[in-house]
Design a protein around this motif. Structure first.
Motif, PDB file in Angstrom:
ATOM      1  N   SER A 189       0.833  -1.210   0.000  1.00 53.14           N
ATOM      2  CA  SER A 189       0.000   0.000   0.000  1.00 53.14           C
ATOM      3  C   SER A 189       0.871   1.265   0.000  1.00 53.14           C
ATOM      4  CB  SER A 189      -0.905  -0.052   1.233  1.00 53.14           C
ATOM      5  OG  SER A 189      -1.492   1.176   1.466  1.00 53.14           O
ATOM      6  N   GLU A 190       1.967   1.260   0.769  1.00 48.73           N
ATOM      7  CA  GLU A 190       2.856   2.437   0.794  1.00 48.73           C
ATOM      8  C   GLU A 190       3.523   2.647  -0.570  1.00 48.73           C
ATOM      9  OE1 GLU A 190       4.095   2.715   5.511  1.00 48.73           O
ATOM     10  OE2 GLU A 190       5.164   1.285   4.249  1.00 48.73           O
ATOM     11  N   LEU A 191       3.984   1.549  -1.173  1.00 48.48           N
ATOM     12  CA  LEU A 191       4.611   1.691  -2.499  1.00 48.48           C
ATOM     13  C   LEU A 191       3.605   2.232  -3.515  1.00 48.48           C
ATOM     14  CD1 LEU A 191       6.804  -1.544  -2.653  1.00 48.48           C
ATOM     15  CD2 LEU A 191       7.536   0.797  -2.204  1.00 48.48           C
ATOM     16  N   LYS A 192       2.345   1.781  -3.364  1.00 47.58           N
ATOM     17  CA  LYS A 192       1.297   2.254  -4.282  1.00 47.58           C
ATOM     18  C   LYS A 192       1.123   3.783  -4.143  1.00 47.58           C
ATOM     19  CE  LYS A 192      -3.380   1.379  -5.729  1.00 47.58           C
ATOM     20  NZ  LYS A 192      -4.655   0.784  -5.401  1.00 47.58           N
ATOM     21  N   VAL A 193       1.139   4.252  -2.890  1.00 49.56           N
ATOM     22  CA  VAL A 193       0.938   5.708  -2.688  1.00 49.56           C
ATOM     23  C   VAL A 193       2.119   6.490  -3.290  1.00 49.56           C
ATOM     24  CG1 VAL A 193       0.556   7.562  -1.024  1.00 49.56           C
ATOM     25  CG2 VAL A 193      -0.454   5.321  -0.613  1.00 49.56           C
ATOM     26  N   HIS A 194       3.326   5.939  -3.209  1.00 42.37           N
ATOM     27  CA  HIS A 194       4.466   6.640  -3.820  1.00 42.37           C
ATOM     28  C   HIS A 194       4.309   6.705  -5.341  1.00 42.37           C
ATOM     29  CE1 HIS A 194       6.078   6.265   0.195  1.00 42.37           C
ATOM     30  NE2 HIS A 194       6.841   7.270  -0.131  1.00 42.37           N
ATOM     31  N   GLN A 195       3.849   5.605  -5.915  1.00 43.08           N
ATOM     32  CA  GLN A 195       3.603   5.656  -7.365  1.00 43.08           C
ATOM     33  C   GLN A 195       2.508   6.662  -7.690  1.00 43.08           C
ATOM     34  OE1 GLN A 195       3.222   2.010  -9.561  1.00 43.08           O
ATOM     35  NE2 GLN A 195       4.767   0.982  -8.315  1.00 43.08           N
ATOM     36  N   LEU A 196       1.481   6.672  -6.842  1.00 41.07           N
ATOM     37  CA  LEU A 196       0.377   7.621  -7.084  1.00 41.07           C
ATOM     38  C   LEU A 196       0.868   9.058  -6.950  1.00 41.07           C
ATOM     39  CD1 LEU A 196      -2.558   5.860  -5.196  1.00 41.07           C
ATOM     40  CD2 LEU A 196      -2.436   6.360  -7.655  1.00 41.07           C
ATOM     41  N   GLN A 197       1.783   9.306  -6.002  1.00 37.00           N
ATOM     42  CA  GLN A 197       2.297  10.674  -5.863  1.00 37.00           C
ATOM     43  C   GLN A 197       3.102  11.070  -7.113  1.00 37.00           C
ATOM     44  OE1 GLN A 197       4.618  11.699  -2.360  1.00 37.00           O
ATOM     45  NE2 GLN A 197       4.599  13.842  -2.933  1.00 37.00           N
ATOM     46  N   GLY A 198       3.965  10.129  -7.602  1.00 36.49           N
ATOM     47  CA  GLY A 198       4.732  10.429  -8.815  1.00 36.49           C
ATOM     48  C   GLY A 198       3.800  10.746  -9.976  1.00 36.49           C
ATOM     49  N   LYS A 199       2.754   9.927 -10.119  1.00 40.43           N
ATOM     50  CA  LYS A 199       1.794  10.087 -11.222  1.00 40.43           C
ATOM     51  C   LYS A 199       1.024  11.420 -11.076  1.00 40.43           C
ATOM     52  CE  LYS A 199      -1.942   7.299 -13.272  1.00 40.43           C
ATOM     53  NZ  LYS A 199      -3.148   8.035 -12.958  1.00 40.43           N
ATOM     54  N   THR A 200       0.545  11.659  -9.851  1.00 40.93           N
ATOM     55  CA  THR A 200      -0.245  12.870  -9.587  1.00 40.93           C
ATOM     56  C   THR A 200       0.600  14.124  -9.828  1.00 40.93           C
ATOM     57  OG1 THR A 200      -1.448  11.654  -7.888  1.00 40.93           O
ATOM     58  CG2 THR A 200      -1.612  14.043  -7.787  1.00 40.93           C
ATOM     59  N   PHE A 201       1.854  14.072  -9.372  1.00 43.62           N
ATOM     60  CA  PHE A 201       2.760  15.216  -9.526  1.00 43.62           C
ATOM     61  C   PHE A 201       2.986  15.492 -11.012  1.00 43.62           C
ATOM     62  CE2 PHE A 201       7.017  17.160  -9.690  1.00 43.62           C
ATOM     63  CZ  PHE A 201       6.879  18.175  -8.748  1.00 43.62           C
ATOM     64  N   TYR A 202       3.286  14.429 -11.769  1.00 42.44           N
ATOM     65  CA  TYR A 202       3.572  14.629 -13.194  1.00 42.44           C
ATOM     66  C   TYR A 202       2.331  15.155 -13.927  1.00 42.44           C
ATOM     67  CZ  TYR A 202       4.790  14.032 -18.012  1.00 42.44           C
ATOM     68  OH  TYR A 202       5.011  14.293 -19.340  1.00 42.44           O
ATOM     69  N   GLU A 203       1.167  14.577 -13.608  1.00 43.12           N
ATOM     70  CA  GLU A 203      -0.053  15.018 -14.296  1.00 43.12           C
ATOM     71  C   GLU A 203      -0.348  16.495 -14.002  1.00 43.12           C
ATOM     72  OE1 GLU A 203      -2.756  11.931 -13.116  1.00 43.12           O
ATOM     73  OE2 GLU A 203      -2.194  10.676 -14.845  1.00 43.12           O
ATOM     74  N   ARG A 204       0.043  16.947 -12.806  1.00 46.94           N
ATOM     75  CA  ARG A 204      -0.197  18.350 -12.439  1.00 46.94           C
ATOM     76  C   ARG A 204       0.722  19.313 -13.201  1.00 46.94           C
ATOM     77  NH1 ARG A 204      -1.351  22.406 -12.386  1.00 46.94           N
ATOM     78  NH2 ARG A 204      -2.040  23.935 -10.830  1.00 46.94           N
ATOM     79  N   ILE A 205       1.982  18.853 -13.446  1.00 48.94           N
ATOM     80  CA  ILE A 205       2.958  19.796 -14.022  1.00 48.94           C
ATOM     81  C   ILE A 205       3.122  19.670 -15.535  1.00 48.94           C
ATOM     82  CG2 ILE A 205       4.328  19.894 -11.879  1.00 48.94           C
ATOM     83  CD1 ILE A 205       6.374  18.078 -13.637  1.00 48.94           C
ATOM     84  N   LYS A 206       2.652  18.568 -16.113  1.00 46.44           N
ATOM     85  CA  LYS A 206       3.047  18.282 -17.506  1.00 46.44           C
ATOM     86  C   LYS A 206       2.606  19.354 -18.505  1.00 46.44           C
ATOM     87  CE  LYS A 206      -0.782  15.418 -18.804  1.00 46.44           C
ATOM     88  NZ  LYS A 206      -1.399  14.166 -18.998  1.00 46.44           N
ATOM     89  N   ASP A 207       1.524  20.045 -18.223  1.00 44.53           N
ATOM     90  CA  ASP A 207       1.047  21.036 -19.192  1.00 44.53           C
ATOM     91  C   ASP A 207       1.372  22.470 -18.795  1.00 44.53           C
ATOM     92  OD1 ASP A 207      -0.007  19.056 -20.857  1.00 44.53           O
ATOM     93  OD2 ASP A 207      -1.810  18.923 -19.609  1.00 44.53           O
ATOM     94  N   LEU A 208       2.196  22.629 -17.761  1.00 47.98           N
ATOM     95  CA  LEU A 208       2.503  24.005 -17.315  1.00 47.98           C
ATOM     96  C   LEU A 208       3.431  24.693 -18.306  1.00 47.98           C
ATOM     97  CD1 LEU A 208       3.046  23.494 -13.462  1.00 47.98           C
ATOM     98  CD2 LEU A 208       1.016  24.358 -14.636  1.00 47.98           C
TER      99      LEU A 208
END
Ligand SMILES: Cc1cc2nc3c(=O)[nH]c(=O)nc-3n(C[C@H](O)[C@H](O)[C@H](O)COP(=O)(O)O)c2cc1C
Length: 208
Positions: A189-208
């Motif tokens: 579950s912890e590893l999943k949250v780290h992947q989710l943070q990486g994904k969420t972070f990238y999705e937030r910045i990719k179009d800036l």
């Protein structure tokens, strides 16, 4: 494509494992990242002094990552910082890196407007140490004008609200409980949250 630098310090390998999962999450979302490590400070920990011949302390040489420099900070616009909590704060190695390399960058405003998220680990759960660590680390970010992106709850709601299992993550950033001897591996579950943070972070910045 945005260049994301994952900046870590790890001794017992927990933060390094978490960083690999943040990177995986970024890649799943279509992005790219490189992991760098903060330089060691050359000292013997009190445990080593007490237990000569005991568990050897890992150093930068035990990890395959390049050492972060001030150029790394300038060349990248996006950072994920992986910090092992020490007394509710970031460790001396982190403080040493920022204090000895970034005064000139601060004076010129070179890092102003760059964007960062944070992830953490700590020995124990539920005492607020890792949240304090992130809040304390943010003072450095704020002085540089670096913008903080939290993990939040939206994409990791299921894991963050599950109270059946220990999960060191919180809204401030993904986390891991590594146990007092530092040998509890990150849970699925912890590893999943780290992947989710990486994904969420990238999705937030990719179009800036
Ligand atoms: C001097 C020292 C202070 C620490 N302080 C805390 C603390 O305040 N809260 C906590 O949960 N863990 C604390 N820890 C445990 C580390 O944060 C934990 O072992 C971390 O997962 C290490 O990361 P690493 O495996 O990547 O080196 C401390 C460890 C040391 C050696």
């Amino acid at each position: 494509m945005p260049k994301i630098a994952i900046l870590i310090y790890s001794v017992d390998n927990t933060i390094a494992k978490l960083a690999e999962n943040e990177k995986k999450g970024i890649e799943i979302a279509g992005g790219e990242a490189e992991i760098f490590q903060v330089p060691d400070i050359n000292y013997k920990s009190d445990l080593e002094q007490e237990e000569e011949g005991g568990k050897a302390r890992k150093t930068n040489a035990d990890f395959p990552y390049k050492i972060v420099t001030r150029e790394t900070l300038v060349e990248h616009d996006y950072y994920l910082l992986g910090i092992p909590t020490k007394f509710g704060n970031f460790p001396a190695e982190w403080k040493n890196f920022w204090d000895s390399n970034t005064g000139g960058l601060w004076a010129k405003g070179s890092l102003h407007g760059k964007i960062a998220g944070l992830f953490v680990s700590g020995a124990i759960s539920g005492k607020g140490d890792t949240e304090m660590c992130i809040m304390n680390a943010m003072s450095t970010l704020v002085h540089h004008g670096i913008i903080y992106i939290p993990l939040g709850y939206k994409n990791a709601y299921k894991e963050l609200t599950n109270i059946d299992d220990v999960n060191g993550s919180c809204a401030w950033g993904a986390g891991c409980v590594s146990g007092v001897d530092g040998d509890r591996p990150p849970s699925v579950s912890e590893l999943k949250v780290h992947q989710l943070q990486g994904k969420t972070f990238y999705e937030r910045i990719k179009d800036l």
